[in-house]
Design a protein around this motif. Structure first.
Motif, PDB file in Angstrom:
ATOM      1  N   ALA A  23       0.815  -1.215   0.000  1.00 24.89           N
ATOM      2  CA  ALA A  23       0.000   0.000   0.000  1.00 24.89           C
ATOM      3  C   ALA A  23       0.847   1.263   0.000  1.00 24.89           C
ATOM      4  O   ALA A  23       0.439   2.293  -0.545  1.00 24.89           O
ATOM      5  N   LEU A  24       2.019   1.220   0.610  1.00 25.08           N
ATOM      6  CA  LEU A  24       2.889   2.396   0.628  1.00 25.08           C
ATOM      7  C   LEU A  24       3.268   2.799  -0.793  1.00 25.08           C
ATOM      8  O   LEU A  24       3.278   3.988  -1.145  1.00 25.08           O
ATOM      9  N   TYR A  25       3.565   1.803  -1.616  1.00 31.58           N
ATOM     10  CA  TYR A  25       3.975   2.076  -2.998  1.00 31.58           C
ATOM     11  C   TYR A  25       2.779   2.427  -3.877  1.00 31.58           C
ATOM     12  O   TYR A  25       2.894   3.213  -4.814  1.00 31.58           O
ATOM     13  N   ILE A  26       1.624   1.870  -3.557  1.00 31.36           N
ATOM     14  CA  ILE A  26       0.411   2.264  -4.265  1.00 31.36           C
ATOM     15  C   ILE A  26       0.095   3.730  -3.976  1.00 31.36           C
ATOM     16  O   ILE A  26      -0.256   4.502  -4.875  1.00 31.36           O
ATOM     17  N   ALA A  27       0.230   4.128  -2.714  1.00 32.73           N
ATOM     18  CA  ALA A  27      -0.048   5.517  -2.339  1.00 32.73           C
ATOM     19  C   ALA A  27       0.890   6.480  -3.035  1.00 32.73           C
ATOM     20  O   ALA A  27       0.489   7.581  -3.455  1.00 32.73           O
ATOM     21  N   VAL A  37      -4.486   4.882   4.171  1.00 32.85           N
ATOM     22  CA  VAL A  37      -5.761   4.166   4.258  1.00 32.85           C
ATOM     23  C   VAL A  37      -6.416   4.064   2.884  1.00 32.85           C
ATOM     24  O   VAL A  37      -6.994   3.025   2.527  1.00 32.85           O
ATOM     25  N   LYS A  38      -6.323   5.111   2.076  1.00 34.63           N
ATOM     26  CA  LYS A  38      -6.840   5.031   0.699  1.00 34.63           C
ATOM     27  C   LYS A  38      -6.139   3.917  -0.063  1.00 34.63           C
ATOM     28  O   LYS A  38      -6.764   3.144  -0.803  1.00 34.63           O
ATOM     29  N   ALA A  39      -4.821   3.833   0.118  1.00 33.91           N
ATOM     30  CA  ALA A  39      -4.051   2.819  -0.593  1.00 33.91           C
ATOM     31  C   ALA A  39      -4.324   1.421  -0.050  1.00 33.91           C
ATOM     32  O   ALA A  39      -4.344   0.447  -0.813  1.00 33.91           O
ATOM     33  N   GLN A  40      -4.543   1.301   1.262  1.00 36.58           N
ATOM     34  CA  GLN A  40      -4.897   0.001   1.844  1.00 36.58           C
ATOM     35  C   GLN A  40      -6.192  -0.528   1.234  1.00 36.58           C
ATOM     36  O   GLN A  40      -6.327  -1.717   0.943  1.00 36.58           O
ATOM     37  N   GLN A  41      -7.148   0.377   1.045  1.00 40.20           N
ATOM     38  CA  GLN A  41      -8.429  -0.028   0.461  1.00 40.20           C
ATOM     39  C   GLN A  41      -8.239  -0.561  -0.954  1.00 40.20           C
ATOM     40  O   GLN A  41      -8.861  -1.557  -1.349  1.00 40.20           O
ATOM     41  N   ILE A  42      -7.360   0.075  -1.703  1.00 41.86           N
ATOM     42  CA  ILE A  42      -7.077  -0.395  -3.070  1.00 41.86           C
ATOM     43  C   ILE A  42      -6.359  -1.737  -3.036  1.00 41.86           C
ATOM     44  O   ILE A  42      -6.703  -2.668  -3.769  1.00 41.86           O
ATOM     45  N   ALA A  43      -5.346  -1.849  -2.179  1.00 39.76           N
ATOM     46  CA  ALA A  43      -4.591  -3.099  -2.087  1.00 39.76           C
ATOM     47  C   ALA A  43      -5.492  -4.269  -1.733  1.00 39.76           C
ATOM     48  O   ALA A  43      -5.325  -5.386  -2.241  1.00 39.76           O
ATOM     49  N   ASP A  44      -6.465  -4.031  -0.874  1.00 36.34           N
ATOM     50  CA  ASP A  44      -7.328  -5.109  -0.410  1.00 36.34           C
ATOM     51  C   ASP A  44      -8.372  -5.509  -1.441  1.00 36.34           C
ATOM     52  O   ASP A  44      -8.874  -6.634  -1.405  1.00 36.34           O
ATOM     53  N   SER A  45      -8.699  -4.618  -2.354  1.00 33.40           N
ATOM     54  CA  SER A  45      -9.772  -4.891  -3.312  1.00 33.40           C
ATOM     55  C   SER A  45      -9.281  -5.102  -4.749  1.00 33.40           C
ATOM     56  O   SER A  45     -10.035  -5.577  -5.591  1.00 33.40           O
ATOM     57  N   ASP A  46      -8.020  -4.750  -5.026  1.00 29.63           N
ATOM     58  CA  ASP A  46      -7.512  -4.815  -6.391  1.00 29.63           C
ATOM     59  C   ASP A  46      -6.151  -5.502  -6.398  1.00 29.63           C
ATOM     60  O   ASP A  46      -5.113  -4.873  -6.212  1.00 29.63           O
ATOM     61  N   ARG A  47      -6.157  -6.803  -6.581  1.00 34.37           N
ATOM     62  CA  ARG A  47      -4.905  -7.569  -6.563  1.00 34.37           C
ATOM     63  C   ARG A  47      -3.922  -7.071  -7.619  1.00 34.37           C
ATOM     64  O   ARG A  47      -2.708  -7.060  -7.389  1.00 34.37           O
TER      65      ARG A  47
END
Length: 323
Positions: free
Chosen positions: A51-55, A250-260
């Motif tokens: 998630a850190l890298y997604i953010a 938290v925005k990125a965590q939501q993406i990580a959890d829903s979008d493999r």
């Protein structure tokens, strides 16, 4: 054979905290009024921190006025001294090490956001393909690598041993950072390895290693693993910067959890896993809320297994999400 108590680990951490390693502050004049616009974050090269890298990739930190600089470390027990000394502002902290350090008064820790939750086969015990070890019971008298002594790794293996009629005293734990564990297994320095992704898939693919146990079952099913952690002094000094980090992560965590696919995309940028490997590894969950009931499970199991001396209420450690 386990090292007694937490004295050795805590002694190292306490010694390192005497070293002042404060980083350079970048004070904001604009940028949402943040007290600090560049923050350093300790991470491990594992799937937990995707998630850190997604953010970063999606501009969530930038939108908050933050520049986040990741620093790869070998384990949480390397990261915590860096956090306490001020060398990093936030770190990936496995809950076991954070709670151990809190009880030992290494620092007054604060958890900003949840990071990773176990699912089946994200933390397994593996052996070489030609090993005579076929089951957990065959581990008696054997050497097992874990990321560090007195850690989430030893807790997980302890639980698995007990579920199979063995005691932690029946094995010898060998500390080995995740990147080093496959080599120790291959060379025969250890008989088994406790691994997570991407090292788990890597050792199975490269060495033909065999899984003999999923350690996240029974008492550790869906177990909370780690959270983004800071200290009370850092939180007090930079409350707006820490809040900005919380909102973005938290925005990125939501993406990580829903979008493999989003996780698969970033994994090769900070780990040695290839894009093909990223597409097949087993992932855990990426929670987007700090749930005290869930994290209390960690403290309670640590107490049951003798890793904490007294019952701990985790609520004071959790930092509420900013509005």
């Amino acid at each position: 054979m386990r090292l007694t108590g937490r004295r050795t680990v805590i002694g190292v951490i306490a010694a390192l905290t005497l070293t002042a390693c404060g980083g350079t502050d970048t004070t904001a004049t604009g940028n949402n009024g943040l007290e600090k616009t560049t923050i350093k974050v300790g991470i491990l090269p594992i799937a937990d921190v995707a998630a850190l890298y997604i953010a970063t990739e999606r501009g969530f930190f930038k939108a908050e006025g933050l520049t986040v600089k990741p620093e790869i470390v070998a384990s949480t027990q390397v990261a915590i001294p860096k956090l306490v000394s001020g060398s990093v502002d936030i770190t990936l902290g496995n809950y076991f090490s954070v709670l151990s350090g809190q009880e030992a008064k290494v620092a007054n820790f604060r958890i900003l956001a949840d990071t990773f939750q176990a699912k089946p086969d994200v933390f397994d015990i593996v052996v070489k393909k030609d090993s005579p070890i076929q089951s957990v019971k065959d581990l008696k008298g054997k050497k097992i690598s874990v990321a560090s002594f007195n850690s989430i790794g030893t807790l997980a293996v302890d639980s698995t041993l007990r579920a199979n009629g063995l005691s932690p005293k029946d094995v010898t734990y060998v500390p080995a950072a995740f990147p080093d564990a496959p080599g120790k297994l291959a060379s025969g320095q250890t008989d088994a390895a406790w691994l997570t992704e991407p090292f788990l898939t890597g050792v199975q693919k490269d060495m033909g290693a065999r899984k003999i146990a999923d350690t996240m079952t029974g008492a550790m099913a869906d177990f909370p693993i780690a959270g983004w952690t800071t200290t009370e002094p850092t939180l007090s000094k930079y409350p707006k910067a820490m809040a900005a980090f919380q909102r973005a992560i938290v925005k990125a965590q939501q993406i990580a959890d829903s979008d493999r696919k989003a996780v698969e995309k970033v994994l090769p940028t900070y780990t040695k896993i290839t894009p093909d490997g990223a597409s097949i590894i087993t992932l855990g969950a990426y929670p987007s809320t700090l749930n005290a009931t869930r994290i209390q499970r960690v403290a309670d199991l640590m107490l049951e297994y003798g890793y904490l001396k007294t019952k701990m209420d985790v609520n004071p450690l959790l930092v509420p999400m900013p509005q």
